[in-house]
Structures are given as C-alpha cells and as structure tokens.
Write a protein that holds these residues in place. Structure first.
Motif, PDB file in Angstrom:
ATOM      1  N   GLY A   5      -0.695  55.344  -8.649  1.00 54.14           N
ATOM      2  CA  GLY A   5       0.680  55.074  -9.069  1.00 54.14           C
ATOM      3  C   GLY A   5       1.504  56.336  -9.197  1.00 54.14           C
ATOM      4  N   LEU A   6       0.844  57.422  -9.552  1.00 52.00           N
ATOM      5  CA  LEU A   6       1.543  58.682  -9.745  1.00 52.00           C
ATOM      6  C   LEU A   6       1.751  59.443  -8.438  1.00 52.00           C
ATOM      7  CD1 LEU A   6       2.665  60.215 -12.181  1.00 52.00           C
ATOM      8  CD2 LEU A   6       0.495  61.414 -12.325  1.00 52.00           C
ATOM      9  N   PHE A   7       0.735  59.447  -7.573  1.00 48.34           N
ATOM     10  CA  PHE A   7       0.773  60.291  -6.379  1.00 48.34           C
ATOM     11  C   PHE A   7       1.116  59.566  -5.078  1.00 48.34           C
ATOM     12  CE2 PHE A   7      -1.706  62.997  -9.218  1.00 48.34           C
ATOM     13  CZ  PHE A   7      -1.076  64.204  -9.016  1.00 48.34           C
ATOM     14  N   ALA A   8       1.107  58.240  -5.056  1.00 45.66           N
ATOM     15  CA  ALA A   8       1.415  57.527  -3.810  1.00 45.66           C
ATOM     16  C   ALA A   8       2.852  57.815  -3.390  1.00 45.66           C
ATOM     17  CB  ALA A   8       1.212  56.027  -3.996  1.00 45.66           C
ATOM     18  N   PRO A   9       3.058  58.202  -2.122  1.00 42.56           N
ATOM     19  CA  PRO A   9       4.426  58.414  -1.638  1.00 42.56           C
ATOM     20  C   PRO A   9       5.237  57.123  -1.767  1.00 42.56           C
ATOM     21  CG  PRO A   9       2.832  59.185  -0.029  1.00 42.56           C
ATOM     22  CD  PRO A   9       2.074  58.442  -1.080  1.00 42.56           C
ATOM     23  N   MET A  16      12.147  54.725   4.641  1.00 37.43           N
ATOM     24  CA  MET A  16      12.056  56.181   4.688  1.00 37.43           C
ATOM     25  C   MET A  16      11.204  56.685   3.526  1.00 37.43           C
ATOM     26  SD  MET A  16      13.933  56.947   7.319  1.00 37.43           S
ATOM     27  CE  MET A  16      14.284  58.658   7.126  1.00 37.43           C
ATOM     28  N   SER A  17      10.456  57.744   3.770  1.00 40.08           N
ATOM     29  CA  SER A  17       9.611  58.322   2.731  1.00 40.08           C
ATOM     30  C   SER A  17      10.459  59.073   1.714  1.00 40.08           C
ATOM     31  CB  SER A  17       8.598  59.279   3.341  1.00 40.08           C
ATOM     32  OG  SER A  17       7.688  58.584   4.131  1.00 40.08           O
ATOM     33  N   THR A  18      10.104  58.891   0.455  1.00 41.46           N
ATOM     34  CA  THR A  18      10.731  59.617  -0.636  1.00 41.46           C
ATOM     35  C   THR A  18       9.616  60.215  -1.489  1.00 41.46           C
ATOM     36  OG1 THR A  18      10.825  57.712  -2.117  1.00 41.46           O
ATOM     37  CG2 THR A  18      12.706  58.029  -0.654  1.00 41.46           C
ATOM     38  N   GLY A  64       4.100  73.720  -6.543  1.00 41.52           N
ATOM     39  CA  GLY A  64       3.716  72.444  -7.148  1.00 41.52           C
ATOM     40  C   GLY A  64       3.960  71.280  -6.224  1.00 41.52           C
ATOM     41  N   TRP A  65       5.123  71.243  -5.597  1.00 38.16           N
ATOM     42  CA  TRP A  65       5.427  70.156  -4.666  1.00 38.16           C
ATOM     43  C   TRP A  65       4.510  70.182  -3.451  1.00 38.16           C
ATOM     44  CZ3 TRP A  65      11.263  71.171  -5.423  1.00 38.16           C
ATOM     45  CH2 TRP A  65      11.751  70.390  -6.483  1.00 38.16           C
ATOM     46  N   TYR A  66       4.140  71.356  -2.996  1.00 38.59           N
ATOM     47  CA  TYR A  66       3.199  71.465  -1.880  1.00 38.59           C
ATOM     48  C   TYR A  66       1.845  70.865  -2.271  1.00 38.59           C
ATOM     49  CZ  TYR A  66       0.100  73.472   1.598  1.00 38.59           C
ATOM     50  OH  TYR A  66      -0.849  73.640   2.572  1.00 38.59           O
ATOM     51  N   LEU A  67       1.351  71.224  -3.441  1.00 39.69           N
ATOM     52  CA  LEU A  67       0.059  70.698  -3.899  1.00 39.69           C
ATOM     53  C   LEU A  67       0.126  69.192  -4.154  1.00 39.69           C
ATOM     54  CD1 LEU A  67      -0.956  73.581  -6.327  1.00 39.69           C
ATOM     55  CD2 LEU A  67      -1.856  73.122  -4.026  1.00 39.69           C
ATOM     56  N   ILE A  68       1.222  68.736  -4.731  1.00 44.86           N
ATOM     57  CA  ILE A  68       1.396  67.293  -4.949  1.00 44.86           C
ATOM     58  C   ILE A  68       1.427  66.567  -3.609  1.00 44.86           C
ATOM     59  CG2 ILE A  68       3.045  65.544  -5.717  1.00 44.86           C
ATOM     60  CD1 ILE A  68       3.734  67.490  -8.042  1.00 44.86           C
ATOM     61  N   ASN A  73      -1.035  62.722   0.242  1.00 42.37           N
ATOM     62  CA  ASN A  73      -1.445  62.299   1.577  1.00 42.37           C
ATOM     63  C   ASN A  73      -2.676  61.402   1.554  1.00 42.37           C
ATOM     64  OD1 ASN A  73       0.600  63.561   2.968  1.00 42.37           O
ATOM     65  ND2 ASN A  73      -0.535  65.466   3.208  1.00 42.37           N
ATOM     66  N   ARG A  74      -3.399  61.393   0.453  1.00 42.19           N
ATOM     67  CA  ARG A  74      -4.607  60.570   0.336  1.00 42.19           C
ATOM     68  C   ARG A  74      -4.293  59.110   0.007  1.00 42.19           C
ATOM     69  NH1 ARG A  74      -8.696  64.480  -3.055  1.00 42.19           N
ATOM     70  NH2 ARG A  74      -8.573  66.216  -1.594  1.00 42.19           N
ATOM     71  N   TYR A  75      -3.067  58.806  -0.346  1.00 42.64           N
ATOM     72  CA  TYR A  75      -2.702  57.468  -0.805  1.00 42.64           C
ATOM     73  C   TYR A  75      -1.732  56.803   0.162  1.00 42.64           C
ATOM     74  CZ  TYR A  75      -4.742  59.104  -5.158  1.00 42.64           C
ATOM     75  OH  TYR A  75      -5.593  59.606  -6.100  1.00 42.64           O
TER      76      TYR A  75
END
Length: 100
Positions: A5-9, A16-18, A64-68, A73-75
């Motif tokens: 829920g937190l990391f899913a794009p 469009m992706s946000t 931080g945004w790069y790591l997030i 990408n896993r979700y």
C-alpha cells in the motif's frame, strides 16, 4: 500488505503513473527533518536557514525518491481511487469503439 500500500506505484484516471504514497510522504517528512536540523545549525538566522534547508533537502529528496522508486518497481501499480480505475476503463472502451 502495508508495504504494498505504501510503495505500489499509483495510476491516475488516464492510466498515467504517479508517485507512490511513500514518495508522497517523503517530501514533507524530509523537509521537516532537514528544516528542524538546519534551524539549530544556523542559530535562527532565517535567510541562512532557508538557504541551508534548500541546499541539503534537494539531494536528500532525490536519493530518497530514487530508493523508493527501486522498491516500488517490485509492486504492481494501483489506481489512486476506484473511480480512477473505472474512468480509465471507460476511456479505453470509448477509444476501442471509435476505432471499430
């Protein structure tokens, strides 16, 4: 489930992706943390505080945004709200009807 829920794009009503919720939360958390730290370092000098906060928060946000993004990408992407998914599906249906 919480991580998903937190990391899913997120996708909007046009598909469009946000940014994920984690990326959305990173901005205020990072700005508050760096602002709090820099206030003490600058001894309350407002102009220097603003400059230092901007100078430090910019690369911290980017990293931080790069790591997030790497974790996200896993979700599988999710829609912002259910109505957004329905709007996107309706848009696709109209587009398919126009081409046939």
């Amino acid at each position: 489930m919480v991580l998903e829920g937190l990391f899913a794009p997120r996708r909007d009503h046009k598909g469009m992706s946000t940014p994920s919720n984690a990326a959305r939360l990173w901005l205020p958390l990072c700005v508050l943390a760096v602002s709090f730290w820099s206030w003490g370092v600058t001894d309350g000098n407002l102009v220097v505080w603003l400059c230092l906060t901007t100078f430090i928060v910019t690369p911290v946000l980017s990293v931080g945004w790069y790591l997030i993004g790497m974790v996200s990408n896993r979700y599988e992407p999710k829609y912002l709200i259910e109505k957004a998914e329905q709007a996107y599906l309706n848009r696709l249906a109209r587009k398919n009807q126009q081409t046939h």
